[in-house]
Scaffold this motif. Sequence first.
Motif, PDB file in Angstrom:
ATOM      1  N   GLY A 302      26.650  14.066  20.426  1.00 15.78           N
ATOM      2  CA  GLY A 302      26.046  13.614  19.183  1.00 15.78           C
ATOM      3  C   GLY A 302      25.577  14.698  18.232  1.00 15.78           C
ATOM      4  N   SER A 303      25.744  15.969  18.586  1.00 19.75           N
ATOM      5  CA  SER A 303      25.368  17.030  17.645  1.00 19.75           C
ATOM      6  C   SER A 303      26.317  17.053  16.454  1.00 19.75           C
ATOM      7  N   PHE A 304      27.588  16.750  16.699  1.00 18.06           N
ATOM      8  CA  PHE A 304      28.599  16.617  15.652  1.00 18.06           C
ATOM      9  C   PHE A 304      29.001  15.157  15.548  1.00 18.06           C
ATOM     10  N   ASN A 305      29.376  14.735  14.342  1.00 19.56           N
ATOM     11  CA  ASN A 305      29.802  13.356  14.127  1.00 19.56           C
ATOM     12  C   ASN A 305      31.313  13.217  13.974  1.00 19.56           C
ATOM     13  N   ALA A 306      31.962  14.272  13.534  1.00 15.90           N
ATOM     14  CA  ALA A 306      33.421  14.244  13.393  1.00 15.90           C
ATOM     15  C   ALA A 306      33.932  15.683  13.385  1.00 15.90           C
ATOM     16  N   ILE A 307      35.173  15.851  13.847  1.00 12.31           N
ATOM     17  CA  ILE A 307      35.814  17.165  13.867  1.00 12.31           C
ATOM     18  C   ILE A 307      37.194  17.041  13.252  1.00 12.31           C
ATOM     19  N   ILE A 308      37.477  17.911  12.300  1.00 13.68           N
ATOM     20  CA  ILE A 308      38.808  18.006  11.693  1.00 13.68           C
ATOM     21  C   ILE A 308      39.515  19.172  12.370  1.00 13.68           C
ATOM     22  N   SER A 309      40.721  18.942  12.876  1.00  8.48           N
ATOM     23  CA  SER A 309      41.326  19.965  13.719  1.00  8.48           C
ATOM     24  C   SER A 309      42.812  20.138  13.447  1.00  8.48           C
ATOM     25  N   GLN A 310      43.351  21.254  13.962  1.00  8.36           N
ATOM     26  CA  GLN A 310      44.777  21.526  13.931  1.00  8.36           C
ATOM     27  C   GLN A 310      45.172  22.074  15.299  1.00  8.36           C
ATOM     28  N   ASP A 311      46.350  21.701  15.754  1.00  2.00           N
ATOM     29  CA  ASP A 311      46.828  22.048  17.091  1.00  2.00           C
ATOM     30  C   ASP A 311      47.240  23.519  17.127  1.00  2.00           C
ATOM     31  N   THR A 312      46.510  24.342  17.889  1.00  4.14           N
ATOM     32  CA  THR A 312      46.827  25.773  17.940  1.00  4.14           C
ATOM     33  C   THR A 312      48.182  26.034  18.582  1.00  4.14           C
ATOM     34  N   GLY A 313      48.572  25.192  19.536  1.00  6.79           N
ATOM     35  CA  GLY A 313      49.893  25.346  20.130  1.00  6.79           C
ATOM     36  C   GLY A 313      50.986  25.122  19.112  1.00  6.79           C
ATOM     37  N   HIS A 314      50.824  24.098  18.291  1.00  7.89           N
ATOM     38  CA  HIS A 314      51.808  23.822  17.233  1.00  7.89           C
ATOM     39  C   HIS A 314      51.840  24.972  16.229  1.00  7.89           C
ATOM     40  N   LEU A 315      50.666  25.512  15.888  1.00 12.78           N
ATOM     41  CA  LEU A 315      50.611  26.633  14.949  1.00 12.78           C
ATOM     42  C   LEU A 315      51.442  27.821  15.446  1.00 12.78           C
ATOM     43  N   VAL A 316      51.261  28.170  16.710  1.00 19.87           N
ATOM     44  CA  VAL A 316      51.962  29.340  17.263  1.00 19.87           C
ATOM     45  C   VAL A 316      53.449  29.064  17.405  1.00 19.87           C
ATOM     46  N   ARG A 317      53.809  27.901  17.944  1.00 18.77           N
ATOM     47  CA  ARG A 317      55.233  27.580  18.126  1.00 18.77           C
ATOM     48  C   ARG A 317      55.944  27.503  16.779  1.00 18.77           C
ATOM     49  N   SER A 318      55.302  26.890  15.794  1.00 20.22           N
ATOM     50  CA  SER A 318      55.903  26.765  14.476  1.00 20.22           C
ATOM     51  C   SER A 318      56.107  28.136  13.844  1.00 20.22           C
TER      52      SER A 318
END
Length: 356
Positions: A302-318
């Motif tokens: 409950g310290s955070f209410n939402a997280i916006i994220s990007q897949d680090t595996g996809h970043l590296v493979r791409s």
Amino acid sequence: MGKHGRNIGLKPTVNDVARVAGVSLATVDRVLNGRPGVRNVTIERVYDAIQELGYVRDTAAANLARGRVYNFQFLLPQSNNEFVTSLEHQIMGISKVLALERTKISYEKIPAFNPQALASILSRMDPENVDGVAIFGPETAAVKEAIDQIKKRGMSVIALVSDLPSSERDYFVGIDNLAAGRTAAQLMGHFLPNGQGKVLVITGSMLARDHLERRQGFDQVINESFGGVDVLSSLEGRDDPDLLEKLLPGVFAKHPDITGIYSSAAGNAGLINFLRKTSLDDKVMVVAHELTALSREALEHGSFNAIISQDTGHLVRSTIRVLRANVDNLPINLSQERIRIDVYLRENMPPLDEKI
């Protein structure tokens, strides 16, 4: 037999291309690999022959025949935040697999938000030893000039996570940061009671384009849809958890009525520590970036209410796929390389056994 003496039904070869274009095999090789020293009229003849014959290049076979080994390098900010650490782990993991595919992957750490250090590293890179580089760093005139120079020397350049559009970089691999900021604003606007309140935006540095774009997108939606929200000036935490934890008490002393925080950068450990020490973790709505073990725990409790994220595996493979395509002068599958914006709430977090 075809009109140029090729057996119909057989795949055309570079020999066929050279013969139809009336040039040497060496000239065809230079054209296919985009090397300089070939006249435009000759390039057109080669491509006309390729189109007429329906020639499709077998890049893997060509590289194997030449003993070609790709050598790609990642330049990452020197930081102890979990997002960069996740990128490092992904690079190290995939490097073991790609070693079997004649591809060497490495990374080097550069002082965070230090464009002079980044430009210096780039200027010393040798295209004879490095085929392509992925850069996660700030956009400044010095960095732009360094990128433009190594591009002229034949190196492929990818902007990673934070774009460098003023430079001659080949491609950007990362989420649409403007859209990410707009997404954060929609979440925050709906989380705040009656869509009203005072919101602090935490950024890493005003030199970082990804952070600037996120703030720009955030402000756009707040101004368009949530007139009752007052957004404060950005607080620069330099992606340093200790620095951020030291800065936050002064901000809250000046603005004790802050009801929301948009953490558009790293340094989440400092934010979490501050919220828990001051018992604000259940009173202030927080939208943060990047799903890591630390931010996941903050979301779960409950310290955070939402997280916006990007897949680090996809970043590296791409990044690696794009670098290889650029080096081989092949097209890029744009849909495959589009990095998705993920939004996580406590209710839809992936199972712990899934890699973050």
